[in-house]
Design an enzyme around this catalytic site. Sequence first.
Site, PDB file in Angstrom:
ATOM      1  N   ASP A   1      15.991   0.537  -7.781  1.00 41.98           N
ATOM      2  CA  ASP A   1      14.584  -0.405  -8.069  1.00 41.98           C
ATOM      3  C   ASP A   1      14.585  -1.643  -9.174  1.00 41.98           C
ATOM      4  OD1 ASP A   1      12.123  -1.989  -8.066  1.00 41.98           O
ATOM      5  OD2 ASP A   1      10.950  -0.466  -8.750  1.00 41.98           O
TER       6      ASP A   1
ATOM      7  N   LYS B   1       3.392 -12.649  -1.408  1.00 39.40           N
ATOM      8  CA  LYS B   1       4.100 -12.868  -3.036  1.00 39.40           C
ATOM      9  C   LYS B   1       3.403 -13.523  -3.748  1.00 39.40           C
ATOM     10  CE  LYS B   1       8.847 -12.086  -1.531  1.00 39.40           C
ATOM     11  NZ  LYS B   1       8.884 -10.168  -2.080  1.00 39.40           N
TER      12      LYS B   1
ATOM     13  N   ASP C   1       8.921   4.065  -7.375  1.00 35.94           N
ATOM     14  CA  ASP C   1       8.361   4.482  -8.454  1.00 35.94           C
ATOM     15  C   ASP C   1       6.142   3.588  -7.905  1.00 35.94           C
ATOM     16  OD1 ASP C   1       8.051   1.579  -8.718  1.00 35.94           O
ATOM     17  OD2 ASP C   1       8.110   2.053 -11.278  1.00 35.94           O
TER      18      ASP C   1
END
Length: 1099
Positions: A460, A565, A808
Amino acid sequence: MEKPATASDDQTMGTDLERGQTRGIQYADDVDGRRTRRTSTSRSRSRRRDSMDSMSIRQARRSVDPALVLPPQYRTMSFNIEEGRRKSMRAETEKLKESKSSKSKKGAKAGDAKIEFNDIKYHKTPLDELFSQFSSSRGTGLTSSKAAELLKTVGPNQPTPPPSHWVRRTLGYLFGGFGAILFIAAILVFIAWKPLGEPNPAIANLALAIVLILVWVAQAAFSFYQDFSSSKVMESITGMLPDKCIVLRDGQQMNIDGTAVVPGDLLRITMGNKLPADVRLVEVSPDFRFDRSILTGETLPLLGSVESTDDNYLETANIGMAGTHCVSGSAWGLVVETGDRTVFGKIAKLTSAPKAGLTLLQKEILIFVGVIVCLMVTMILVVIIVWVAWLRKDHEGWITVPVLIVSCVSVAVAFIPEGLPIAVTASLTITANIMKNNKVLCKSLKTVETLGAVNVVCSDKTGTLTKNRMSVTDYIVAKKPNTAGKAAALYEDGKPLRELARIGAICNAAEFDASTVSEPLESRKVNGDATDTAILRFTESITVVSSLRSAWRSIYQVTFNSKNKFAINVVRSKSEKEEGTVLMIKGAPDILLPRCSSYVDTNGFVEKMTDTDRHEMETIKDNWSSQGKRVILLAKKNLSDLVFDAQLQPREYENDIMGRATSELILVGLVAIVDPPRDEIPEVIQILRTAGIRVFMVTGDFKLTATAIAHECGIITQPNDKIDDVTNLAFEDDYLESAGIKEVSSCDTDRAHAIALSGADLDILSDSQWDKLCKYEEICFARTTSDHKLRIVKELQARELTVAMTGDGVNDAPSLKAADIGIAMGSGSDIAMEAADMVLLESFAAIVEAVKYGRVVYDNLKKTIAYLLPAGSFSEFWPVLTNVCFGLPQILSSFLMIIICCFTDCAAATAIAYEKPEADVLTRPPRNAKKDHLVDWKLIMQAYGFIGVAETLCSFAMAYWYCERQGLHFSTLWFGFGGLEPGRDQDWQTNVLNTASSIYFVNLVVMQWFSLFAIRTRRLSVLQHSINWYLPPAIVFALLIAMLFLYVPKFHSVLGTAVVPVEYWFLPMAFGTILLLIDEARKFGIRRWPKGILAKVAW
């Protein structure tokens, strides 16, 4: 016992719903529901601290929170449904292309769940048809007789606990691996002692049998320890379902046990109620919302609906699932599934089930055990055949049946490295604890062993590769870009800048922490997403955010998600001077800029946006993105003629707002946000690349932004004009060249170099294109969702790559769980950490230590085996073979064989686990899990062909030299079959042979000390390697054990040991020194000629 509910006189659900009653059964853990939700953040932090303390390599009796373990499985199944639908559509349009079923090698269980949920149509079936299917009625529900019949047919509504298989597991611990051989050997030796040993049973046989039993039990204990992980998932899950609920039966509301609910029941749902089963919503109040966080991990409640809102059964809002609960409003639901057939029950079963199959290390050890057992059985057959065909007839008194049994057991004892299970478990545990000290938390032994084979890391970006300290650097209003530092001075006179600040403050979910609100801006703590935090700080730097927010009242919000988004806040001014209802929107420019038809000019007026204006914005946006900046667009739209009420018709209102947000937006401005890479990341990427590990970036950012950050981090090293895109995957190999196009894509090489793809590109890739993609050295995946992450993992795994995935967030959990190694950050969500195999407590840089020690543990296991085999196997076998085939006495007793394997060698074998990494550990490529075996012919050559032969010859020489010096000539023993030296009696010869046996034992023990130093390194000189301070105590331990059995007189008569003359302690040291020097010369040859014959056969 069913009884009518006394809380209401209403007999039909219609009147009940109209009155909006919220009565119902309240459960103890729901009474303070709202207060609990308000304190969820602090409780989450506390839980994280507790979990970080409890997560360890040994999670003994660690209680499991279902809210942490269920969402990854739920999200994975939802993804599989979407993936199945996508493939089905492709199959229909491309019937000529057959899907490569062989490339779904992993995740078969998830695939089954996908097919199963794809077949469920409860959310799409008309309600009348559903009522008819379940023999139920809107007005009366089920009849009591029908409910009783169904209860007998489908069973009670409760998850079935998984079978414990404790008998099978216990038998596996006791008789798995070498356990069965040791147990049979112990029984046979007991029989050889009594009754076959009558009338003079040998006490040594009894001692050997007892030691074998102890070793057998010890091996079983270590196997249990290595396998033990107690997950109380099912116990926790059972507690998540309600004890009581209200259903409509025979036209009356009945208060029944949750376990008595059956398909077809009409369930009454009110605020605070937990759903005992899966239901199709029949009627809902306008404010009906239910919390699905136990399954999805999403904290925001879902607005219920009677109509289907999604083709995916797991995502639609007209299905209420068991285990979820109502947080507002009321509803009626038709029960469609109960017990194990509910989504909750299926996920619970998948989560609670132990992982099938063997780990990589277990497979390697199984292969090793198989080889050893085959050799052992072959040699035992040789012994038996020699005895049956020759010794029993020609030398009848030499080997009796009891002696034959002991000889066969001796062969088994000789071949089995009894100390191996102990050394393996200790090695893995020690390495995991070393990694923990380096801020790397491994949650299972499987993690440690798999790390050495990782060849792809999908990382990530935000918070992993970057500092997660975002700040606004630039902004643009009225088509004029400017730096963020100048905004404060321009605020009062700049109307468009004031508009930008207003949207930045109001359409923002971040909040200043109340405890630090009076501190300077740079010192204030902010609760919220990193992007929102950056915009909030920027806005606060030019004006007062609280005053802007106090002037507007929020009516409806749509939170940001990775699919849309963007985020929306519909607000209404509290002042009559201001405009009325306004839609404020903030999100990705590539999504929102095409929706903008106008912009705010320098004077604050709205101007129509031309194609030239749009192109200018695109150019500025792309320029910022190419600098690694995240660009956020802020826009608004004045709303009028609103048909629906946000409170009474929330579903219709949301659909209306989402529709209005698709066009005619007014562009207010753009902001550029920078999140600089961590200082250590470029070096970390370079180290991983040197170690043969490819690092791919997987991020939700715009492609240009992602590529720029990938350049800064060193993930992509090619210039932008040399980076491929999806079009380079569209052609077959050599297609461009055959078409006369000279510019050849990098994908035509064996290992193509760099490519950047978006999530939309991934949706259209075929299997052959994935084959090409996986050959690239450098990949940047941009604009990806959690579903894309999961697909990336599965596609890489299908091509036999060992994948580590970092993440995460809650939505990262499925990909973390699917990866060979899921890596969560210590600052991540609890669900991500629960799903991951490993947690990096501080920085991504710790992955270097993780990879290093993942390889070290494998190296050290090879060293352990190379150390155990020469003395603990090879050198112990030959005394038995020479005894049977050449009539020589068994010059090493079976008891001393056990002492070598389980005592003198075991401590040193465990100490090897503390060996530091060799200098080249991070310059070698990852091991190939299919080809690079733990024990191969090279290691066998080192252990048997070199060290084993040397130790065996030296030990034989020392033992028989002692006999010669004492007057017991070798010519007497050679094919002597127990014959006595002329002029000597049996007692004298027995004493001499006992001493010779002890000398053989001492020679092996002492030479193993030098062998220990020889195998510490595989290529470097032992003088170049750091000192392992655990080895001297291990050597001292071996010495003390040897002296205990040799110098305590009580053992002499019982075990056949004797005092060893002092010179026979020092001669093995000379032999060991020569052995060590020869091995040093071999290593020098490997370093001097790395492609020579020595290097090719080096272990």
